[in-house]
Design a protein around this motif. Structure first.
Motif, PDB file in Angstrom:
ATOM      1  N   VAL A  18       0.704  -1.216   0.028  1.00  6.98           N
ATOM      2  CA  VAL A  18       0.008   0.023   0.124  1.00  6.98           C
ATOM      3  C   VAL A  18       0.887   1.257  -0.054  1.00  6.98           C
ATOM      4  N   VAL A  19       1.970   1.337   0.671  1.00  8.09           N
ATOM      5  CA  VAL A  19       2.643   2.493   0.993  1.00  8.09           C
ATOM      6  C   VAL A  19       3.483   2.727  -0.348  1.00  8.09           C
ATOM      7  N   GLU A  20       4.278   1.627  -0.975  1.00 11.83           N
ATOM      8  CA  GLU A  20       5.002   1.782  -2.342  1.00 11.83           C
ATOM      9  C   GLU A  20       3.930   2.019  -3.315  1.00 11.83           C
ATOM     10  N   GLN A  21       2.759   1.696  -3.515  1.00 14.81           N
ATOM     11  CA  GLN A  21       1.773   1.912  -4.291  1.00 14.81           C
ATOM     12  C   GLN A  21       1.515   3.314  -4.337  1.00 14.81           C
ATOM     13  N   THR A  22       1.180   3.733  -3.066  1.00 16.86           N
ATOM     14  CA  THR A  22       0.926   5.284  -2.765  1.00 16.86           C
ATOM     15  C   THR A  22       2.143   6.093  -3.423  1.00 16.86           C
ATOM     16  N   LYS A  23       3.287   5.897  -3.008  1.00 17.23           N
ATOM     17  CA  LYS A  23       4.577   6.535  -3.311  1.00 17.23           C
ATOM     18  C   LYS A  23       4.643   6.653  -4.945  1.00 17.23           C
ATOM     19  N   ILE A  38       1.936   6.467  -7.267  1.00 15.68           N
ATOM     20  CA  ILE A  38       0.899   7.235  -7.827  1.00 15.68           C
ATOM     21  C   ILE A  38       1.209   8.598  -7.678  1.00 15.68           C
ATOM     22  N   LEU A  39       1.776   9.170  -6.466  1.00 15.36           N
ATOM     23  CA  LEU A  39       2.229  10.565  -6.208  1.00 15.36           C
ATOM     24  C   LEU A  39       3.267  11.010  -7.089  1.00 15.36           C
ATOM     25  N   GLU A  40       4.404  10.238  -7.267  1.00 16.08           N
ATOM     26  CA  GLU A  40       5.375  10.166  -8.342  1.00 16.08           C
ATOM     27  C   GLU A  40       4.927  10.623  -9.786  1.00 16.08           C
ATOM     28  N   LYS A  41       4.117   9.688 -10.118  1.00 16.28           N
ATOM     29  CA  LYS A  41       3.441  10.068 -11.422  1.00 16.28           C
ATOM     30  C   LYS A  41       2.368  11.163 -11.576  1.00 16.28           C
ATOM     31  N   GLU A  42       1.687  11.401 -10.628  1.00 17.65           N
ATOM     32  CA  GLU A  42       0.593  12.474 -10.795  1.00 17.65           C
ATOM     33  C   GLU A  42       0.698  13.615  -9.654  1.00 17.65           C
ATOM     34  N   TYR A  43       2.028  13.988  -9.446  1.00 21.52           N
ATOM     35  CA  TYR A  43       2.526  15.108  -8.728  1.00 21.52           C
ATOM     36  C   TYR A  43       1.876  16.387  -9.333  1.00 21.52           C
ATOM     37  N   SER A  44       1.723  16.603 -10.620  1.00 26.62           N
ATOM     38  CA  SER A  44       1.286  17.773 -11.060  1.00 26.62           C
ATOM     39  C   SER A  44      -0.154  18.009 -11.266  1.00 26.62           C
ATOM     40  N   HIS A  45      -1.005  16.890 -10.897  1.00 27.15           N
ATOM     41  CA  HIS A  45      -2.488  17.119 -10.493  1.00 27.15           C
ATOM     42  C   HIS A  45      -2.852  17.496  -9.298  1.00 27.15           C
ATOM     43  N   ASN A  46      -4.050  18.058  -9.239  1.00 31.45           N
ATOM     44  CA  ASN A  46      -4.753  18.338  -7.952  1.00 31.45           C
ATOM     45  C   ASN A  46      -4.904  17.198  -7.091  1.00 31.45           C
ATOM     46  N   PHE A  47      -4.210  17.401  -5.924  1.00 30.07           N
ATOM     47  CA  PHE A  47      -4.330  16.132  -4.929  1.00 30.07           C
ATOM     48  C   PHE A  47      -5.519  15.886  -4.123  1.00 30.07           C
ATOM     49  N   GLU A  48      -5.966  15.034  -4.186  1.00 34.03           N
ATOM     50  CA  GLU A  48      -7.222  14.508  -3.320  1.00 34.03           C
ATOM     51  C   GLU A  48      -7.178  13.090  -3.057  1.00 34.03           C
ATOM     52  N   LEU A  49      -7.097  13.194  -1.764  1.00 34.58           N
ATOM     53  CA  LEU A  49      -6.758  11.943  -0.738  1.00 34.58           C
ATOM     54  C   LEU A  49      -7.633  10.912  -0.999  1.00 34.58           C
ATOM     55  N   GLU A  50      -9.076  11.094  -1.240  1.00 34.48           N
ATOM     56  CA  GLU A  50     -10.125  10.040  -1.515  1.00 34.48           C
ATOM     57  C   GLU A  50      -9.953   9.542  -2.891  1.00 34.48           C
ATOM     58  N   PHE A  83       0.612   5.326   6.190  1.00 38.84           N
ATOM     59  CA  PHE A  83       1.953   6.063   5.357  1.00 38.84           C
ATOM     60  C   PHE A  83       2.605   6.858   6.374  1.00 38.84           C
ATOM     61  N   LYS A  84       2.175   7.503   7.341  1.00 37.56           N
ATOM     62  CA  LYS A  84       2.692   8.338   8.163  1.00 37.56           C
ATOM     63  C   LYS A  84       3.577   7.411   9.192  1.00 37.56           C
ATOM     64  N   TYR A  85       3.187   6.275   9.648  1.00 43.79           N
ATOM     65  CA  TYR A  85       3.712   5.287  10.279  1.00 43.79           C
ATOM     66  C   TYR A  85       5.031   4.480   9.672  1.00 43.79           C
ATOM     67  N   LYS A  86       4.705   4.414   8.482  1.00 45.25           N
ATOM     68  CA  LYS A  86       5.786   3.632   7.724  1.00 45.25           C
ATOM     69  C   LYS A  86       6.976   4.566   7.245  1.00 45.25           C
ATOM     70  N   THR A  87       6.649   5.827   6.909  1.00 46.93           N
ATOM     71  CA  THR A  87       7.608   6.578   6.284  1.00 46.93           C
ATOM     72  C   THR A  87       7.969   7.754   7.276  1.00 46.93           C
ATOM     73  N   GLN A 106       6.608  10.392   7.320  1.00 43.79           N
ATOM     74  CA  GLN A 106       5.929  11.731   6.773  1.00 43.79           C
ATOM     75  C   GLN A 106       4.519  11.486   6.259  1.00 43.79           C
ATOM     76  N   THR A 107       3.869  12.758   6.434  1.00 42.78           N
ATOM     77  CA  THR A 107       2.533  12.648   5.963  1.00 42.78           C
ATOM     78  C   THR A 107       2.426  12.491   4.369  1.00 42.78           C
ATOM     79  N   ILE A 108       1.312  12.221   3.766  1.00 44.24           N
ATOM     80  CA  ILE A 108       1.303  12.166   2.433  1.00 44.24           C
ATOM     81  C   ILE A 108       1.665  13.459   1.533  1.00 44.24           C
ATOM     82  N   THR A 109       1.031  14.492   2.277  1.00 40.08           N
ATOM     83  CA  THR A 109       1.064  15.912   1.887  1.00 40.08           C
ATOM     84  C   THR A 109       2.618  16.304   1.742  1.00 40.08           C
TER      85      THR A 109
END
Length: 259
Positions: A150-155, A157-169, A186-190, A192-195
């Motif tokens: 889950v954490v790696e997949q989240t990272k 997606i953020l790497e690919k879509e950083y230029s888009h408007n961020f929506e957690l949902e 994400f905060k527990y494993k890294t 850092q917050t996702i933001t």
């Protein structure tokens, strides 16, 4: 000694894994390297639990795929540590693998640090089982593998879509998990917050653009890295880097004077 079996239809992947593992400060022995699930199962079915500690298997293989191999291995040796190695980053593959109780889900090309972490966990698991055996059907393996993915997949997606408007949902929907769960995990494993992680990506991209394309306007760079307000982007950049984007660009263009 960590005894590992590898199943992958790409010989270069198998050889690469063996090479990386042999150069680590861990006692690792590759007891089998097979090009399809059927060959791997034929070998595995002759082993005793003491003969193997970890099975690393690809998903897409001829004759018997990785999921079938995992099923057979689980029925035969229920406590065997298994890691899935695949070039497919879709969550459905991971979700199926997690249901089978895999220890980890590794995406190709595999990183040395990720393999080291996996082998270290297997080694620690051996010590733990020897000193303090876990109860049967322990959910520990299942949870660890799922959380890591889950954490790696989240990272990713953020790497690919950083230029888009961020929506957690929307991010949570893509990963296939609850939004509040992903935030806490994400905060527990890294640490850092996702933001904050996203800001780090955006600022790094902005610095690259300032250095490589100095003719771009400030508002253009802001938009390219996901900020519609150039004033906010300026303030954030200065907070993160200790200087404005303009000063950073100037510093990149000024030749260094040797003394």
């Amino acid at each position: 000694m960590i005894k590992v079996m590898i199943a992958d239809d790409e010989e270069v992947i198998r050889r690469g894994l063996e090479k990386i593992a042999s150069r680590m400060d861990l006692d690792v022995e590759v007891i089998g390297s097979h090009g399809n699930g059927q060959e791997a199962w034929a070998h595995l079915s002759t082993l005793k639990p003491a003969d193997i500690d970890l099975l690393i298997t690809d998903i897409k293989m001829p004759r018997m795929d990785g999921f079938k191999l995992i099923e057979e291995a689980r029925r035969y040796m229920k406590d065997l540590s298994i890691a899935v190695l695949s070039g497919f980053s879709e969550f459905e593959y991971a979700r199926r693998a997690i249901r089978h109780g895999v220890l980890d889900y590794l995406l190709k090309p595999i990183e040395k640090a990720q393999l080291y972490e996996l082998l270290k966990r297997v080694e620690e698991g051996k010590t733990l089982r020897r000193d303090d055996p876990l109860p049967e059907n322990s959910p520990v393996q299942n949870a660890e593998g799922g959380e890591h993915y889950v954490v790696e997949q989240t990272k990713s997606i953020l790497e690919k879509e950083y230029s888009h408007n961020f929506e957690l949902e929307r991010l949570a929907e893509k990963v296939g998990m609850n939004a509040s769960y992903i935030s806490r995990l994400f905060k527990y494993k890294t640490g850092q917050t996702i933001t904050d992680y996203l800001i780090g990506i955006r600022i790094a991209k902005a610095k690259a653009l300032l250095a490589e394309q100095p003719d771009l306007k400030n508002y253009e760079i802001a938009e390219m890295v996901g900020y519609s307000d150039p004033v906010y982007f300026n303030k954030l950049f200065k907070k993160m880097c200790g200087m404005t984007p303009k000063d950073y660009k100037y510093g990149c263009r000024t030749p260094k004077v040797e003394r």
